[in-house]
Every structure is written in C-alpha cells, then in structure tokens.
Design an enzyme around this catalytic site. Structure first.
Site, short mmCIF file in Angstrom:
data_model
loop_
_atom_site.label_atom_id
_atom_site.label_comp_id
_atom_site.label_asym_id
_atom_site.label_seq_id
_atom_site.Cartn_x
_atom_site.Cartn_y
_atom_site.Cartn_z
N CYS A 133 0.93 -1.31 0.46
CA CYS A 133 -0.16 0.07 -0.01
C CYS A 133 0.65 1.41 -0.27
O CYS A 133 0.36 2.38 -0.27
CB CYS A 133 -0.90 0.56 1.04
SG CYS A 133 -2.23 -1.51 1.08
N HIS A 273 -3.50 7.33 2.02
CA HIS A 273 -4.00 5.30 2.12
C HIS A 273 -5.29 5.60 2.36
O HIS A 273 -5.83 5.08 3.72
CB HIS A 273 -2.81 4.34 2.24
CG HIS A 273 -2.93 3.48 1.95
ND1 HIS A 273 -3.52 3.25 0.38
CD2 HIS A 273 -3.50 1.70 2.46
CE1 HIS A 273 -3.50 1.44 0.77
NE2 HIS A 273 -3.46 1.13 1.80
N ASN A 303 -10.12 -0.61 -0.81
CA ASN A 303 -8.73 -0.40 -0.70
C ASN A 303 -7.92 -1.26 -1.69
O ASN A 303 -7.96 -1.69 -2.06
CB ASN A 303 -7.86 -0.33 0.41
CG ASN A 303 -6.21 -0.91 0.72
OD1 ASN A 303 -6.08 -0.41 -0.21
ND2 ASN A 303 -5.75 -1.27 1.61
O1 UT7 Z 1 -3.89 -1.43 3.15
C1 UT7 Z 1 -2.85 -2.60 3.95
C2 UT7 Z 1 -3.20 -1.95 4.77
N1 UT7 Z 1 -3.89 -2.91 6.08
C3 UT7 Z 1 -5.03 -2.10 6.62
O2 UT7 Z 1 -4.71 -1.07 7.47
C4 UT7 Z 1 -5.63 -2.97 7.50
C5 UT7 Z 1 -5.31 -2.54 8.78
N2 UT7 Z 1 -7.21 -3.60 9.90
C6 UT7 Z 1 -8.12 -2.85 9.54
O3 UT7 Z 1 -9.35 -2.02 8.92
C7 UT7 Z 1 -9.36 -3.14 9.95
O4 UT7 Z 1 -8.78 -4.44 11.28
C8 UT7 Z 1 -10.77 -4.92 9.16
C9 UT7 Z 1 -11.55 -3.91 9.20
C10 UT7 Z 1 -9.40 -6.26 8.60
C11 UT7 Z 1 -11.22 -5.66 10.46
O5 UT7 Z 1 -11.61 -4.95 11.27
P1 UT7 Z 1 -11.87 -4.97 12.73
O6 UT7 Z 1 -12.54 -3.63 13.69
O7 UT7 Z 1 -10.16 -4.86 13.86
O8 UT7 Z 1 -13.00 -6.32 13.60
P2 UT7 Z 1 -11.51 -7.58 13.86
O9 UT7 Z 1 -10.98 -8.12 13.27
O10 UT7 Z 1 -11.30 -7.41 15.20
O11 UT7 Z 1 -12.97 -8.99 13.73
C12 UT7 Z 1 -13.81 -8.18 15.00
C13 UT7 Z 1 -15.10 -9.58 14.29
C14 UT7 Z 1 -14.43 -11.08 14.60
O12 UT7 Z 1 -15.70 -11.27 15.22
P3 UT7 Z 1 -15.50 -12.13 16.59
O13 UT7 Z 1 -14.24 -13.03 16.26
O14 UT7 Z 1 -15.83 -10.85 17.18
O15 UT7 Z 1 -16.21 -13.23 16.93
C15 UT7 Z 1 -14.27 -11.18 12.89
O16 UT7 Z 1 -14.81 -12.73 12.72
O17 UT7 Z 1 -16.04 -9.05 13.25
C16 UT7 Z 1 -15.46 -10.32 12.57
N3 UT7 Z 1 -15.52 -10.05 10.89
C17 UT7 Z 1 -16.47 -9.54 9.88
N4 UT7 Z 1 -17.43 -9.75 10.09
C18 UT7 Z 1 -18.81 -9.37 8.83
C19 UT7 Z 1 -14.11 -9.85 10.29
N5 UT7 Z 1 -14.94 -10.11 8.67
C20 UT7 Z 1 -16.06 -9.73 9.18
C21 UT7 Z 1 -16.71 -9.34 8.17
N6 UT7 Z 1 -18.05 -9.38 8.42
N7 UT7 Z 1 -16.48 -9.25 6.81
#
Ligand code: UT7
Length: 348
Positions: A133, A273, A303
């Site tokens: 990125c 970004h 993204n």
């Molecule tokens: O561009 C390069 C660099 N990349 C980034 O900067 C990305 C950085 N990370 C993020 O933007 C965020 O971490 C994400 C958008 C990828 C995820 O958001 P989050 O608030 O950190 O969610 P999480 O990974 O902590 O997951 C929370 C919950 C989990 O369920 P449980 O374990 O709490 O039951 C996930 O399984 O949300 C669940 N989950 C989803 N639920 C519905 C993860 N993806 C999804 C989804 N739909 N698409």
C-alpha cells in the site's frame, strides 16, 4: 591570471550547483482508471457471511470495482493512454516508467515493461516496485530522484493493483476490503520550487507475517498443496495491522509536518492511503486537520493497494490549486509506510 581562472572555475561550480538545486520534480498530470463493474457490500453478503452495516461501520467502504477481464497492466495502460491524450504527449517522449504493484501481470517480466509495450512507449525503460500500500509513495520518491538529477524530463509513476486476482472470496476478513484500480502521475522538472519537497519513507520487515501473500515466491513455490491450501491469496491479521497502521501513519505524517515547519493551517490537503476510514480519521486528527482537507474516496473504491493515492489525486484534481501544500501518507504490508510533502504545480 591563473588565480583569476581558479576563482572563475569556483564561481562556475557554485553556479552549476545552484542550477542543479533548482530542479524539483513536480506532478504535472494525473489520471486514474477504475473498471466499470461495481460490487456493493450487499453483493458480497451473498458470497460470504457479512453485511453492509459491518463493512460500512468498520471500514467506511460501500462499494469497490472489479476487473472482470484483463490484467493489472490493462488498468495501467488505460490510465496512461488517457493521461497522454489529456496532456497531448507522444508516448515516444516518455523516458522512464516506475510501476508500483503487488499484483503484477507475471512474476517476471515487470508490468512496467508490459505497459510500455501496450502504450507504445518505445523509448522508455521501466521497472516495478513492490511496497504494497506504500507502493505509490515509494515509486514517487524514486521517480523524483531521476528528475532531480537533471537527466530525465518525463517520468511516469504508476500505482495500480488488480486485488481481485489475489483475493479469497471465501475469506470475509479480506475480500470485502480490497478493490481493483490505479492511476498514473506524470513527473516533470520544475524551476519554481514546486513539486516534491520532502519524503520520509520507512519499512520494517518484521511485520511481513501479518499481511502477505504466502505462496508463489521462493519460500513457497506453487504446488498443488499451496493452491489447495489457498496460500496464493492475501492473508491479513487485521487487528494487528490496524494497530501498526493507525500509529505509524499518523506519526510519520506529523513528523513530515514538523520537519518542514508546517502547521495544520499550512497544509491544504491530506492524501491518505484508503485502507480504513478509522485510520484516515486518526491521521487527520493527529495532524490537526479538519475533514474538509482530507481526501476520502474509500466508500467508492475500497482499498486498491498501490492505486489509492493516484485515485485520490485524480478525483480531487480540479479542486487542487498551484502552490497547494499536500501531504501524501500511507501504510501497508511489509511493513512499509511513509509520507511525502509536495507543492501542487498547476491549476486545471
Ligand atoms: O492497506 C494495507 C494495510 N491494511 C490495513 O490498514 C487494514 C487494517 N485493519 C483493518 O482495517 C481492520 O482490522 C479490519 C477492517 C480488517 C477488521 O476490522 P476490526 O474492527 O479490526 O475487526 P476484527 O478483525 O477485530 O474482527 C471483529 C469481528 C470478528 O468476529 P468475532 O471474533 O468478534 O466473533 C471477525 O470474525 O468481526 C468479524 N469479521 C466480520 N464480520 C462480518 C471480520 N470480517 C468480517 C466481515 N463481516 N467482513
């Protein structure tokens, strides 16, 4: 006589150093390209267990584009062709093409090479940069050095990714985030002090395990097992990457402001970004910038990895004014991150 000659030579040397110093690398044209097919959050909710509400509130993304047919080079080729037409530049006048991507057409030859052929840039040489990125800012700083050297007059810097080619549409944690698209910037010498002023680029290979494509390289060459185990797709530990991104993108953006004595009033635009709206908001807050000064189009494109920054500049091109102070800022896999301070060089 001899003394006078020596003094003359010293003066000449000083003068030529001054002249070299005066060349800065300015963006003199920008063009983006996104494929036509729109994939909404509801479309994805039919494929994986997700919802429009989850994606929108956690990331800010409402839809993204999908390249159904064609390769990364086709996105770049479309952008370059449109830029050259817009600027009325002959493809034969382009000397160098630097293309940032993590989704090259092939492991080799470089996608820059392919784009040169497709566009007919027969006099250009080029190469790819892999910095995920942060690819566009890495490529922009690299391209700027060729211009600043005085040896190059027309350099294309491309940031482009066809993320759908490495997405696992059974993994809801990644397939909802990314999209296809990219853009190109034309770099030319400037003698008014406009263009790239400063860059702070960083990397930390210890972060490679948290965001990567595990197979297809020399660690895990392609086998039936790597394909069966879906190792050729993006893998991300989202929470960990989020923590690093939110801290480092904000930190490096503040650092480049401080280093250049810029207050929040001096900065006209943050070009961040587009990975997550929450990361963008945190960066803007750390820089003391109001929302009106922040480019955000994540809701439409998601993204696009190396494509996000040129797509922002393209979307905002008409609002940018000559002399505007822009801070470009990114964080990505690697880890890689950084910020570039530039003065916009033209009114459109
Ligand atoms: O561009 C390069 C660099 N990349 C980034 O900067 C990305 C950085 N990370 C993020 O933007 C965020 O971490 C994400 C958008 C990828 C995820 O958001 P989050 O608030 O950190 O969610 P999480 O990974 O902590 O997951 C929370 C919950 C989990 O369920 P449980 O374990 O709490 O039951 C996930 O399984 O949300 C669940 N989950 C989803 N639920 C519905 C993860 N993806 C999804 C989804 N739909 N698409």
């Amino acid at each position: 006589m001899r003394l006078r000659k020596a003094a003359f030579r010293t003066e000449l040397k000083k003068l030529s150093i001054d002249m070299v110093k005066k060349i800065t690398a300015a963006i003199t044209g920008i063009q983006g390209y996104v494929p036509d097919t729109v994939v909404t959050n509801d479309d994805l909710a039919k494929v994986v267990d997700t919802s429009n509400e989850w994606i929108l509130t956690r990331t800010g993304i409402a839809e993204r584009r999908l390249m159904k047919e064609g390769a990364t080079s086709d996105i770049a080729t479309a952008a370059v062709n449109q830029l050259l037409a817009k600027k009325n530049i002959d493809p034969l006048d382009i000397e160098l093409v630097i293309l940032a991507t993590v989704t090259p057409d092939y492991p080799f030859p470089s996608t820059a090479n392919v784009v040169c052929d497709k566009v007919g840039m027969k006099n250009a040489w080029g190469y790819d940069i892999i910095a995920a990125c942060s690819g566009f800012i890495y490529a922009l700083e690299t391209g700027a050095k060729f211009i600043e050297s005085g040896q190059y007059k027309k350099v294309l810097v491309i940031g482009v990714d066809k993320m759908s080619s490495i997405l696992n549409y059974e993994d809801r944690t990644t397939c909802v985030i990314f999209g296809d698209g990219g853009g190109v910037a034309l770099l030319e010498p400037n003698e008014e002090g406009l263009g790239i002023q400063d860059a702070i680029l960083k990397s930390d290979g210890a972060g490679r395990q948290y965001l990567l494509q595990p197979a297809g390289g020399s660690v895990n060459p392609a086998t039936i097992e790597t394909v069966t185990n879906r190792m050729h797709f993006v893998k991300q530990e989202g929470k960990t990457v989020f923590k690093f991104a939110v801290t480092n993108m904000a930190e490096v953006s503040a650092e480049i402001m401080e280093r250049n004595n810029l207050t929040s009033e001096d900065v006209d635009w943050l070009v961040p970004h587009q990975a997550n709206l929450r990361i963008i908001d945190a960066t803007a807050e750390r820089m003391g910038l109001p929302k009106e000064k922040v480019m955000v189009n994540i809701q439409r494109y998601g993204n696009t990895t190396a494509g996000t920054l040129p797509l922002c500049l393209w979307d905002w091109e008409k609002q940018l004014k000559k002399g505007d102070n822009l801070i470009l800022s990114a964080f990505g896999g690697g880890f890689t991150w950084g910020a570039i301070y530039l003065k916009w060089a033209y009114n459109s």
